[in-house]
Design an enzyme around this catalytic site. Structure first.
Site, short mmCIF file in Angstrom:
data_model
loop_
_atom_site.label_atom_id
_atom_site.label_comp_id
_atom_site.label_asym_id
_atom_site.label_seq_id
_atom_site.Cartn_x
_atom_site.Cartn_y
_atom_site.Cartn_z
N GLY A 113 36.80 36.39 41.58
CA GLY A 113 36.59 36.74 40.40
C GLY A 113 37.01 36.93 39.63
O GLY A 113 38.83 36.15 39.46
N SER A 114 37.64 37.47 38.30
CA SER A 114 37.89 37.28 37.31
C SER A 114 39.55 38.31 37.62
O SER A 114 39.67 39.13 38.17
CB SER A 114 37.23 38.07 35.76
OG SER A 114 37.67 39.27 36.18
N GLY A 133 38.96 42.26 36.58
CA GLY A 133 38.60 42.88 38.24
C GLY A 133 39.29 42.65 38.79
O GLY A 133 38.95 43.66 39.90
N GLY A 134 39.65 41.63 39.42
CA GLY A 134 40.50 41.47 40.60
C GLY A 134 41.64 42.24 40.40
O GLY A 134 42.04 43.29 41.29
N GLU A 177 41.15 36.29 44.53
CA GLU A 177 41.14 34.95 44.25
C GLU A 177 40.78 35.25 42.45
O GLU A 177 39.30 35.76 42.41
CB GLU A 177 40.28 34.07 44.83
CG GLU A 177 40.50 33.39 44.77
CD GLU A 177 39.57 32.23 43.34
OE1 GLU A 177 39.83 32.73 42.63
OE2 GLU A 177 38.54 31.61 43.77
N CYS A 210 36.04 28.03 39.84
CA CYS A 210 37.52 28.44 40.15
C CYS A 210 38.13 27.44 39.73
O CYS A 210 39.40 27.50 39.50
CB CYS A 210 37.63 29.36 41.78
SG CYS A 210 36.33 29.70 42.09
N GLU A 221 42.66 31.56 31.27
CA GLU A 221 41.46 30.79 31.75
C GLU A 221 40.56 30.32 31.30
O GLU A 221 40.26 32.23 30.10
CB GLU A 221 41.13 31.00 32.96
CG GLU A 221 39.48 30.42 33.80
CD GLU A 221 39.58 30.86 35.78
OE1 GLU A 221 39.96 31.96 35.35
OE2 GLU A 221 37.89 29.95 35.68
#
Lengths: 525, 525
Positions: free
Chosen positions: A241-242, A245-246, A265, A302, A389
């Site tokens: 995810g983002s 969040g990660g 990731e 991704c 990103e």
């Protein structure tokens, strides 16, 4: 099929609270059928505790049983693919061909892990036999193999409702390793998650394994993920995810009384380097291939190529013009959910402020437009926003003053999942320092292709240095993904019949082992 | 030999500050010769920056050069062993035989990693060849191998001035992986550290490698370690020491803008289970072997047996009596340094409060007395203090009411480096649940031995779940220690001559590779 809406815990649907939510149709934003519950701490504790309680039994079943489980999950998923096409179409806005393709990828992935489990190299069995005569001290018999880490929490990802979600690569590799799994369903596709979870539960039941080895937790909000990552029974976490969040999950896990690994990731801008001769000789063809990759799945991979780096010149001018022309006519796309679309528009707006808009596709309400921005190397290297990103069909063209400056650009990059080089025959050989720099910066370097399309195979790396991935020495796709959920254990001077099968003298699993420094499949002793 | 006292950076002794300290004689607490500098942020930045700058060159030298470097370091260490015997005797209070043995272990470890590097299995080379005809999509040629992670900071440990210090397992495995190393010398043995560092620098020079791949930083205080772990050029950390120290480094690393792994081996109480028949048949012999292990090196091994668990009965009574008798006559020992001795006394005092003193050896000023405490399972399971490691020659005997309760005791354990089982023939077979529980709790399970003496071999695991180790799926001893400093990188559709040697068609390194799912050493294509 319809929806129960509760959490799947111990093979049964149960929920501690009636509080519920509905999924949203990605294209129309209408509410979809199904009332899904928000998990409470009681639900979460029950699922995690069961995962812990069933770990001893699951970690000691025969390796072959794990392989059969993975194959049976694939079989069960194939049986519901027609229903998934409909529901994923609604919950994630993905077209039928994509859903069938992603389901095939998911079942292929499960079967790959069955192959890996049977091949047995993931066990890394090693035997150093006793040397009773050694001076000054004898050596005892020491044997080592990998053992499962413990219960794993998997976070479903929104952008791959099959391949990186409930029965995706994290779940497949954790079950292959012998770890019970608690999945936190992504709130954007709760219906898909329920059906896939039921398929897994049927497979667990078919294989006569304890129901508690797989649970599904539904709900919205960060508290659910927080409680899962903090639960004492949980020993590792898989997340796609983002970055925000990660990283939040990593920080929670690192602050536990007993820190655990979070394999997050977290995306990437996936730079594409166009070398001068390739540009000169096929600028237009490269432009077409690039836009096809950029717009695939509305740019929601991704590995979407979010950055093009090339030296100024006629070739680049032709490339830019052709890309601009194609993008101008590009149709706007449905994004996975309104939150993703909103984030895309915000990030795109930051680019609008910091870079020059080269071209924008057609626009429509509730749809993402395709955009290409441009900037100079000098501007880019000092602008943090242009290194972030943009999740969606947006890319940035960075123009260097020379082909020598391509290396400087590579040096400016943060960690990436992928980097791509476009080169003519014998052209790449002139850029050894660039290749070397990219090898240190990314998980996968490609030549003359685009990074979208992550092959599920033995040799795949889907990872890379931070911020692409939280734990650099791991991959979340390909057979080495299983290593994330294993740890080595040694057995010294053990009676043969008390050893794990992988280490017994007669090699009952018929696996390759490192015996006194030599690869060997033969029995010993 | 005498001492320069400065930091070894880029092959030269240099120091930003004149502030210095002296080492202390472990036995007499007298100051030793040599004025050693305290590193400043400038020194630290210089060393780390150099490690980063030399990483590209070092990561791309031939594998054989790395093997030669490791062998040359071993050779250089053997040339100074007589001097080391004297200085380590002073700085760490270790007798000559121990220093010679530990030096042999250290050179053996360096040579093992040279073997590992040449064997090439650490590269984990994998090749999935192109499938241009595959439906619905072709597969491109994808190859994967391990690549070095980046510059590594190694913290020298006080308890093994050779084997876990400047040229110890962390340094050997990091250099073997292709990572530059910055060692933070332990302030208890700065003289030893300087001589060993000079030996490494001579080997680096002999192999014509960049001097910046190895630096040594001297000094006292936590700020030095903090700055090293936070330096942006550093990509991983190796540490052996206390739980408090290791956890502090982990927390710093996790809070970096880009978190990095800290491989901290933080000790263990290393439970020993005495099964009933073994106790009945050889209580006295077990008692003698146990005390020998407990007092080895004045109890200053990570694998010191700090906990004995056994069921009440005549056998245990005989064991306890024999241990008590031997310990009563045990001589007090010199500890590594006054700080360690002080910590031992404090921790011992906590045990005095919470448990019954069964026996204590002779006492003397500036020496550690050997002690055995006892308690019931009921008391032990609720007392946190009695689960803490006491670093030194102290152990705790926990008495269970039955042999069935041994499993309950195992369930109460935190993560451990080792667990040991003493059993008669065919006795272990009656305890499958106990073996299974210990397999989940520890890094190494031993039968009929003592955990002190960690063999350096392919099959060794020196690690385990937290708090024994910060990263459970790693080992700091044995050839798999190299994996901590490697990460997978994939190459897709690469021209053959641009690939790393490990992945080229003709297999120039002659290593085993996984080619399309099969182990193979033959050339391909």
């Amino acid at each position: 099929m319809n929806f129960n809406g509760k959490h799947l815990i111990n093979g049964e649907f149960q929920a501690d609270s009636d509080k519920s939510f509905q999924a949203v149709d990605a294209a129309s934003t209408a509410l979809l059928d199904g009332q899904f519950r928000h998990a409470t701490l009681t639900d979460i504790d029950r699922a995690c505790q069961l995962a812990g309680d069933t770990f001893p039994a699951f970690s000691s079943v025969a390796i072959e049983t794990r392989a059969l489980l993975l194959e049976r999950i694939a079989f069960e998923l194939e049986a519901i693919v027609d229903e998934l096409v409909v529901r994923i179409g609604q919950e994630a806005g993905l077209p039928e061909a994509r859903v069938r393709g992603e389901t095939a990828r998911t079942t292929g992935q499960l079967r790959l892990f069955a192959t890996v489990v049977r091949r047995g190299d993931f066990l890394q069995a090693r035997i150093d036999t006793a040397l009773p005569e050694r001076q000054p001290l004898p050596r005892e018999d020491i044997r080592q193999c990998n053992s499962p880490l413990g219960p794993v929490v998997v976070f479903g990802a929104s952008n791959f409702p099959m391949a990186f979600s409930v029965a995706g690569g994290d779940t497949a590799s954790a079950l292959a390793a012998g770890c019970p799994v608690v999945v936190r369903a992504h709130a954007a596709h709760p219906g898909t998650s329920e059906w896939v979870a039921k398929a897994i539960a049927r497979a667990v039941d078919y294989c006569k394994l304890p129901a508690g080895i797989f649970s599904l937790i539904q709900g919205k909000g960060h508290d659910i993920g927080k409680a899962l990552v903090q639960h004492p029974a949980i020993k590792a976490v898989g997340f796609t995810g983002s970055l925000g969040g990660g990283r939040a999950l990593c920080d929670l896990a690192a602050a536990r009384p007993d820190p655990i690994p979070v394999y997050a990731e977290m995306g990437s801008i996936n730079p594409v380097f166009l070398l001068p001769r390739a540009l000169d000789e096929r600028a237009e063809a490269l432009a077409e291939a690039f836009v096809a990759s950029l717009t695939l799945g509305t740019g929601q991979f991704c590995t979407n190529p979010g950055l093009i780096i090339a030296a100024a010149g006629d070739g680049l001018n032709r490339f830019r013009k052709r890309v601009a022309d194609i993008i101008t006519a590009a149709q706007p796309g449905v994004m996975l959910n309104p939150g993703i679309l909103n984030g895309y528009c915000q990030q795109q707006d930051k680019y609008r402020t910091e870079a020059e808009l080269i071209s924008e596709g057609e626009q429509a309400t509730n749809r993402a437009s395709v955009t290409l921005f441009g900037t100079s190397f000098a501007k880019w290297q000092d602008c943090a926003v242009l290194h972030e990103e943009v999740f969606g069909p947006c890319s940035l063209l960075v123009e260097t003053v020379s082909s020598e400056q391509l290396l400087n650009a590579a040096e400016q990059l943060e960690g990436q999942l992928t980097a791509t080089l476009w080169a003519q025959e014998n052209e790449l050989q002139d850029y050894p320092a660039l290749i070397s720099e990219l090898t240190r910066k990314v998980g996968r370097v490609l030549v003359n292709g685009f990074p979208t399309g992550v092959e599920v195979c033995d040799a795949m790396t889907h990872g890379g240095p931070y911020p692409a991935c939280s734990i650099t020495n791991s991959t979340s796709v390909g057979s080495r993904a299983i290593e994330r959920f294993l740890r080595p254990v040694s057995f010294q001077n053990f009676p043969n019949d008390c050893l794990p099968a992988a280490l017994q003298n007669n090699n009952p699993l018929r696996i390759n082992r490192l015996v006194n420094g030599q690869q060997d499949i033969e029995p010993i002793g």
